[in-house]
Design a protein around this motif. Sequence first.
Motif, PDB file in Angstrom:
ATOM      1  N   TRP A 115       0.815  -1.216   0.000  1.00  0.00           N
ATOM      2  CA  TRP A 115       0.000   0.000   0.000  1.00  0.00           C
ATOM      3  C   TRP A 115       0.847   1.264   0.000  1.00  0.00           C
ATOM      4  O   TRP A 115       0.465   2.270   0.526  1.00  0.00           O
ATOM      5  CB  TRP A 115      -0.941   0.002   1.208  1.00  0.00           C
ATOM      6  CG  TRP A 115      -2.034  -0.990   1.012  1.00  0.00           C
ATOM      7  CD1 TRP A 115      -2.253  -2.103   1.733  1.00  0.00           C
ATOM      8  CD2 TRP A 115      -3.031  -0.962   0.000  1.00  0.00           C
ATOM      9  NE1 TRP A 115      -3.325  -2.789   1.245  1.00  0.00           N
ATOM     10  CE2 TRP A 115      -3.823  -2.108   0.171  1.00  0.00           C
ATOM     11  CE3 TRP A 115      -3.323  -0.111  -1.066  1.00  0.00           C
ATOM     12  CZ2 TRP A 115      -4.903  -2.412  -0.654  1.00  0.00           C
ATOM     13  CZ3 TRP A 115      -4.396  -0.406  -1.891  1.00  0.00           C
ATOM     14  CH2 TRP A 115      -5.164  -1.543  -1.678  1.00  0.00           C
ATOM     15  N   ASP A 116       2.023   1.167  -0.591  1.00  0.00           N
ATOM     16  CA  ASP A 116       2.827   2.371  -0.569  1.00  0.00           C
ATOM     17  C   ASP A 116       2.179   3.452  -1.439  1.00  0.00           C
ATOM     18  O   ASP A 116       1.265   3.207  -2.221  1.00  0.00           O
ATOM     19  CB  ASP A 116       4.292   2.094  -0.942  1.00  0.00           C
ATOM     20  CG  ASP A 116       4.468   1.741  -2.398  1.00  0.00           C
ATOM     21  OD1 ASP A 116       3.638   2.168  -3.206  1.00  0.00           O
ATOM     22  OD2 ASP A 116       5.437   1.037  -2.712  1.00  0.00           O
ATOM     23  N   VAL A 117       2.687   4.607  -1.268  1.00  0.00           N
ATOM     24  CA  VAL A 117       2.042   5.791  -1.832  1.00  0.00           C
ATOM     25  C   VAL A 117       1.894   5.719  -3.350  1.00  0.00           C
ATOM     26  O   VAL A 117       0.845   6.039  -3.907  1.00  0.00           O
ATOM     27  CB  VAL A 117       2.851   7.044  -1.413  1.00  0.00           C
ATOM     28  CG1 VAL A 117       2.367   8.275  -2.148  1.00  0.00           C
ATOM     29  CG2 VAL A 117       2.721   7.247   0.086  1.00  0.00           C
ATOM     30  N   VAL A 120      -0.939   3.450  -4.400  1.00  0.00           N
ATOM     31  CA  VAL A 120      -2.247   4.041  -4.084  1.00  0.00           C
ATOM     32  C   VAL A 120      -2.592   5.125  -5.087  1.00  0.00           C
ATOM     33  O   VAL A 120      -3.700   5.193  -5.626  1.00  0.00           O
ATOM     34  CB  VAL A 120      -2.239   4.611  -2.648  1.00  0.00           C
ATOM     35  CG1 VAL A 120      -3.492   5.442  -2.404  1.00  0.00           C
ATOM     36  CG2 VAL A 120      -2.151   3.479  -1.641  1.00  0.00           C
ATOM     37  N   ARG A 121      -1.622   5.970  -5.359  1.00  0.00           N
ATOM     38  CA  ARG A 121      -1.877   7.057  -6.311  1.00  0.00           C
ATOM     39  C   ARG A 121      -2.246   6.516  -7.689  1.00  0.00           C
ATOM     40  O   ARG A 121      -3.165   7.008  -8.336  1.00  0.00           O
ATOM     41  CB  ARG A 121      -0.630   7.925  -6.452  1.00  0.00           C
ATOM     42  CG  ARG A 121      -0.410   8.861  -5.300  1.00  0.00           C
ATOM     43  CD  ARG A 121       0.840   9.635  -5.560  1.00  0.00           C
ATOM     44  NE  ARG A 121       1.158  10.491  -4.444  1.00  0.00           N
ATOM     45  CZ  ARG A 121       2.356  11.024  -4.245  1.00  0.00           C
ATOM     46  NH1 ARG A 121       3.321  10.758  -5.089  1.00  0.00           N
ATOM     47  NH2 ARG A 121       2.572  11.797  -3.219  1.00  0.00           N
ATOM     48  N   LEU A 124      -5.682   5.192  -7.721  1.00  0.00           N
ATOM     49  CA  LEU A 124      -6.706   6.242  -7.646  1.00  0.00           C
ATOM     50  C   LEU A 124      -7.113   6.735  -9.034  1.00  0.00           C
ATOM     51  O   LEU A 124      -8.263   7.096  -9.267  1.00  0.00           O
ATOM     52  CB  LEU A 124      -6.176   7.429  -6.829  1.00  0.00           C
ATOM     53  CG  LEU A 124      -6.285   7.319  -5.314  1.00  0.00           C
ATOM     54  CD1 LEU A 124      -5.521   8.457  -4.641  1.00  0.00           C
ATOM     55  CD2 LEU A 124      -7.747   7.372  -4.892  1.00  0.00           C
ATOM     56  N   ILE A 139     -10.699  11.723   2.685  1.00  0.00           N
ATOM     57  CA  ILE A 139      -9.432  11.287   3.280  1.00  0.00           C
ATOM     58  C   ILE A 139      -8.437  12.438   3.408  1.00  0.00           C
ATOM     59  O   ILE A 139      -7.846  12.647   4.458  1.00  0.00           O
ATOM     60  CB  ILE A 139      -8.787  10.173   2.423  1.00  0.00           C
ATOM     61  CG1 ILE A 139      -9.710   8.961   2.345  1.00  0.00           C
ATOM     62  CG2 ILE A 139      -7.415   9.796   2.982  1.00  0.00           C
ATOM     63  CD1 ILE A 139      -9.775   8.131   3.596  1.00  0.00           C
ATOM     64  N   ILE A 167     -13.415   2.477  -1.815  1.00  0.00           N
ATOM     65  CA  ILE A 167     -12.671   1.627  -0.875  1.00  0.00           C
ATOM     66  C   ILE A 167     -12.726   0.163  -1.322  1.00  0.00           C
ATOM     67  O   ILE A 167     -11.723  -0.559  -1.285  1.00  0.00           O
ATOM     68  CB  ILE A 167     -13.243   1.785   0.553  1.00  0.00           C
ATOM     69  CG1 ILE A 167     -12.981   3.202   1.072  1.00  0.00           C
ATOM     70  CG2 ILE A 167     -12.662   0.746   1.511  1.00  0.00           C
ATOM     71  CD1 ILE A 167     -11.531   3.532   1.323  1.00  0.00           C
ATOM     72  N   LEU A 170     -10.305  -0.361  -4.154  1.00  0.00           N
ATOM     73  CA  LEU A 170      -8.915  -0.389  -3.698  1.00  0.00           C
ATOM     74  C   LEU A 170      -8.614  -1.679  -2.932  1.00  0.00           C
ATOM     75  O   LEU A 170      -7.524  -2.235  -3.043  1.00  0.00           O
ATOM     76  CB  LEU A 170      -8.636   0.838  -2.803  1.00  0.00           C
ATOM     77  CG  LEU A 170      -8.605   2.179  -3.549  1.00  0.00           C
ATOM     78  CD1 LEU A 170      -8.589   3.342  -2.565  1.00  0.00           C
ATOM     79  CD2 LEU A 170      -7.395   2.256  -4.472  1.00  0.00           C
ATOM     80  N   GLN A 171      -9.608  -2.175  -2.200  1.00  0.00           N
ATOM     81  CA  GLN A 171      -9.416  -3.431  -1.475  1.00  0.00           C
ATOM     82  C   GLN A 171      -9.236  -4.600  -2.431  1.00  0.00           C
ATOM     83  O   GLN A 171      -8.390  -5.459  -2.223  1.00  0.00           O
ATOM     84  CB  GLN A 171     -10.628  -3.690  -0.593  1.00  0.00           C
ATOM     85  CG  GLN A 171     -10.492  -3.104   0.793  1.00  0.00           C
ATOM     86  CD  GLN A 171     -11.270  -3.949   1.782  1.00  0.00           C
ATOM     87  OE1 GLN A 171     -12.434  -4.247   1.544  1.00  0.00           O
ATOM     88  NE2 GLN A 171     -10.629  -4.348   2.854  1.00  0.00           N
ATOM     89  N   LEU A 174      -5.915  -4.615  -3.686  1.00  0.00           N
ATOM     90  CA  LEU A 174      -4.997  -5.171  -2.690  1.00  0.00           C
ATOM     91  C   LEU A 174      -5.022  -6.696  -2.752  1.00  0.00           C
ATOM     92  O   LEU A 174      -3.976  -7.352  -2.757  1.00  0.00           O
ATOM     93  CB  LEU A 174      -5.381  -4.708  -1.286  1.00  0.00           C
ATOM     94  CG  LEU A 174      -4.662  -5.409  -0.132  1.00  0.00           C
ATOM     95  CD1 LEU A 174      -3.171  -5.103  -0.167  1.00  0.00           C
ATOM     96  CD2 LEU A 174      -5.252  -5.009   1.199  1.00  0.00           C
ATOM     97  N   LEU A 178      -1.879  -9.165  -3.609  1.00  0.00           N
ATOM     98  CA  LEU A 178      -1.388 -10.215  -2.722  1.00  0.00           C
ATOM     99  C   LEU A 178      -1.357 -11.559  -3.438  1.00  0.00           C
ATOM    100  O   LEU A 178      -0.428 -12.335  -3.292  1.00  0.00           O
ATOM    101  CB  LEU A 178      -2.263 -10.290  -1.462  1.00  0.00           C
ATOM    102  CG  LEU A 178      -2.144  -9.085  -0.519  1.00  0.00           C
ATOM    103  CD1 LEU A 178      -3.154  -9.214   0.615  1.00  0.00           C
ATOM    104  CD2 LEU A 178      -0.731  -8.978   0.030  1.00  0.00           C
TER     105      LEU A 178
END
Lengths: 184, 528
Positions: A115-117, A120-121, A124, A139, A167, A170-171, A174, A178
């Motif tokens: 989840w580093d920046v 995430v960016r 988005l 946020i 959310i 984004l989940q 993730l 993984l």
Amino acid sequence: MAMDELDLVAKSQKGEFEAFGALYDAYLPKIYRFLFFRLRHQELAEDLTSQTFMKALERIGSFDASRGNFSSWLYQIARNSMVDHLRANKQTVVLEEAISVDSGQDVQEEAANSWDVARVRAKLQDLPVQQQEVLLLRIFEGYSHREIAETLGISEGASKVNFSRAIDALQKFLGLLLLSFGIN
Amino acid sequence: MDQNSQIEQILRELMEQKPELRGREKQLRELLASLMAARDETNPSPAFTKTLRGELGQKAKNFERNYETKPSLIFFSMKNLSYILGAFVLIAIGVVGATVYSNQQPSLVLGSDVEVNRVGANAFGDLALAVATDTAALGRGAGGSGAERSQSGGGSAAAVPSAMLTADKSMASPLIYPGGGGGGMPFFYNYKFVYKGEPITLPGEQSDVYRRVKGFPGGADLSSTLRGLDFGTLNLQSFDNMQLQSFSMLEDRDFGYAVYVDMQQGSISVSENWQKWQTPDRLCQDDVCFQQNRLDIGDIPPDEEVVAIASAFLSQHNIPTDNYGTPVVQNYWRRDYELAADQSFMYIPDVVTVVYPLRINGQDIFDESGNPTGLGVNVNVRVKRVSGLWELTSQRYDASAYQNETDTSRILEIAGRGGFRNYYYEDPSGATAEVELGTPTLSYVKVWMYDEPSALGYELLVPSLIFPIVKQPENGYLYRTSVIVPLTKEVLDSDQDFGGPIPMPLPAVMEGVESSVVVPDAAPPVSE
């Protein structure tokens, strides 16, 4: 809208730059971030931020508090400035490069940092525009859903739904990430 | 709300909305934390912030020029003061009349609470440029607030050392003043400031600078009310966007007051309604009368009595003192009096000043001379009444982080010159007196800045080291108790071209006074 802000707007409408300066101080970082996260380009975000505040200064006299809050009005100017720019230039918005995983890195560490920046960016940018905006305001700016609704001109329920969907997306991202490392 | 609290609140909202997310809190927390972490890297740069602010200010200035209405200078140049007073009364009648007419009570609350609003770093622009411009363009000296006082109409000689009040008599006195004296003793002293304190500890790399927010909450309502006035010969409605800048009201009774409200500055001052303050000394036409009405040292009440008069006035007029420290009487003149060989020559002031030191966040605020600054109250000791009040201002501030000077040697070097903006004269022919400075304390000092875009002056509270003068020179005397060195780098940089001694100018030859000054053939170079 807070009374202080209303007061600042009223003074700005009467030509008191000090008051407009206070509004500028309060909203500059927010507007800049709003544009930057949509554009991913510093100079472009700065240009459009400048345009936004210049237009706001020119048009502050026409702002009518009974028809909406100042925040919403300002974000609308920023959004229109961005849309106008993109239409005029027909540019593809600069997006960060796709996520690449260095095969030499430790898989577990990569998973922990998933989840580093940068990731995430990048993710988005894939979200629908309204989800991006809601997420950004909730946020980054700490707005409540009521404030987001006022700012973006949507219902409070729509704000919550957009946030929840963002959310979710984004989940899922993730989860996929993984899995790509063989972790369940 | 801190980040953890925000994350927990968002989680609660999500769980309420989608209970199926329970069990995934850990991942959601990580996700939300990552999203928040992304925020910090996307602030606009300070350079961009500053540039855009300047451009907006210039644009606003252009607007102002386009809409500027030129006031009639004839009105303000009328010599007959009664016309001016009449105009003030007219304004006052207008205010009251408009209020009654509209059956509304405009809410004008200056407020006494200290409010601090945090804004971005370097939000007040380049302080080096602003502070230097202020000094150069407006001609303000180290005293700082002269312009403010003259604007507010409540000016006072409070900060003026009594050496200036003794005028020519001091020249014949054996007393020694900085830059003046006589009686066969050295005419002029050069001061050498020597630091005798502990090693200095500096704060971090950045500290907040405060800027007072001007303006008068509710002023727009009153302006709006007054805009509707029609004087029969002139209709205010025919003008665009009229703003009330100030008004004054006179108390029509013996020893009545004039109250001046400055909407633009957000300040109120009180002064004598001079037409109603006819004490016998003011009617004097000759020296005999003047001498008969001169005050004697015994006419000066004890400090406690003066403070009690001032405090009773504040209480009577509902002026809160919560934000001020213990009031102090400024009585520099007493030292002159006590040192004078012939005290009969000394002028005894009939106004004594009480200062209620301003405190913000528990810290005293000082002026650039190192004296506590705040609410000032003048007490006329002839009639034992308050005769003036100034610096009653709003206490709303913007706070913005600025870079501190971190070079201790530079700070001590400036302290050794007598501190910030210490424009003292130096005469190589004069004697040198040593002044000892003790370990400094950290506090805030009020300085003035000129904001180019808005063309307005602002009060800044700048974090500074206050070096106490722990030992005055044995012969000379400084009218100060401390030396100030601001820590904000840009403010300190503004002093580069001004600090340090200035060659003593040639003294004016005064009739009947023999100078003991040895004038050098050529002025010495200005020390760096």
